[in-house]
Design an enzyme around this catalytic site. Structure first.
Site, PDB file in Angstrom:
ATOM      1  CG  LEU A 109      -1.972  -1.066   1.375  1.00  0.00           C
ATOM      2  CD1 LEU A 109      -2.723  -0.891   2.696  1.00  0.00           C
ATOM      3  CD2 LEU A 109      -2.943  -1.027   0.211  1.00  0.00           C
ATOM      4  CG  ASP A 110       0.437   4.349  -2.882  1.00  0.00           C
ATOM      5  OD1 ASP A 110       1.206   3.498  -3.367  1.00  0.00           O
ATOM      6  OD2 ASP A 110      -0.419   4.965  -3.546  1.00  0.00           O
ATOM      7  CE  LYS A 111       5.361   8.945   4.691  1.00  0.00           C
ATOM      8  NZ  LYS A 111       6.224  10.136   4.480  1.00  0.00           N
TER       9      LYS A 111
END
Length: 325
Positions: free
Chosen positions: A135-137
């Site tokens: 997942l993106d940051k």
């Protein structure tokens, strides 16, 4: 800093470095060239095939070495499920999944190493043990990691299949600008690196296949009473970097708070009511949450289903968007 004199006639940059360089492998030298860390004279050269002339000065900027493997760190984890084979966590905003340039510590991998110890699968490589998806940051929500090689192989196959033949499902809640003209739909557009901004992705012909299914769950009106935003449920049929963010922006409905793919929509916040404007300003990230994860247990074969409620910042945003104030 290493300096090499090219004095053997015109030759390729990578060949000169391999023959007269600082003892680095050809692949390492190529990577340094592509990253712009090799200069001919005062100009950085990113082409390994660049022709070096006799007398040229070549400078290699070799970055300091980084640890071969991440270390465990005592970082709190919101564990949703765990057994001897897998661990499912609810990732908070701001947590990077695995070490990378600029984020060598403080990642989910560091937390997993500390929590799982020697049981953590290494099949994903020393830099991302146990990791089978990301997942993106600043995206929140459900993630699964493998604790054994057998689990890693099974989960990797399930994520590669993306539910085409199996039980795998991944669902996201996305707050998007505007309201789609249809109640549901599918975005089937290939994704590749942006041609100019390499840190971004873009819809590009010739890129990798990418399919996102979406459905409008709720619409929100602005201070003028007209529709201004929508809550969409998205499911992935593929797993490309930034897929939902890129696809929704391509559809003309980028995510609220997405300064990378929705920068042109910043002024639309003026159409929101005061509470919604404040909630969006406080959010400080793209409004995206991985709320659903369904998979087949890699050992027992049981179909496991988890759902995660919206985190506090998105709950506040949703309530503010629904408010008439």
């Amino acid at each position: 800093m290493v300096t090499v004199q090219g004095n053997e006639g015109v030759r390729r940059l990578d060949q000169v470095l391999a023959a007269r360089g600082p003892g680095l492998s050809r692949s390492r030298l190529k990577a340094l060239i592509l990253k712009g860390q090799v200069s001919v004279g005062t100009v950085a050269v990113r082409d390994p095939a660049y022709h070096v002339a006799a007398g040229d000065t070549i400078t290699i900027d070799v970055p300091p070495p980084v640890p071969a493997a991440p270390a465990g760190e005592d970082i709190p984890l919101a564990i949703v499920y765990e057994d001897d084979d897998i661990i499912v966590i609810d990732k908070p905003s701001g947590l990077v999944v695995h070490p990378a340039a600029g984020h060598e510590s403080g990642t989910l991998v560091n937390a997993l190493i500390a929590h799982c110890g020697a049981s953590l699968s290494g099949i994903g490589g020393v830099r991302r043990p146990g990791i089978v998806h990301r997942l993106d940051k600043d995206t929140t929500g459900l993630m699964v990691a493998a604790k054994t090689d057998r689990a890693h192989q099974s989960l990797s196959a399930q994520f590669a299949d993306h539910g085409r033949t199996g039980a795998m499902r991944r669902g996201y809640m996305a707050f998007a600008w505007g309201v789609p003209t249809r109640p549901s739909g599918t975005i089937d557009q290939p994704i590749d690196r942006h041609p100019h901004a390499r840190e971004k992705m873009a819809v590009r012909q010739g890129g990798r296949d990418a399919v996102t299914h979406w459905e409008t769950l709720e619409t929100f009106t602005g201070r003028d009473g007209k529709p201004v935003a929508a809550l969409l449920a998205c499911q992935l049929e593929t797993g490309r970097t930034h897929q939902i963010r890129v696809h929704l922006a391509h559809l003309g409905h980028p995510l609220l708070g997405d300064d990378v793919y929705g920068a042109g929509f910043r002024t639309k916040s003026r159409q929101l009511g005061p509470q919604a404007q404040s909630a969006l300003a406080a959010l400080g990230r793209q409004a995206l949450h991985a709320y659903l994860l369904v998979l087949e247990h890699p050992v027992t074969g049981d179909i496991l289903h988890w759902e995660s409620p919206l985190p506090e910042d998105l709950r506040l945003l949703k309530a503010a968007l629904e408010s008439t104030d």
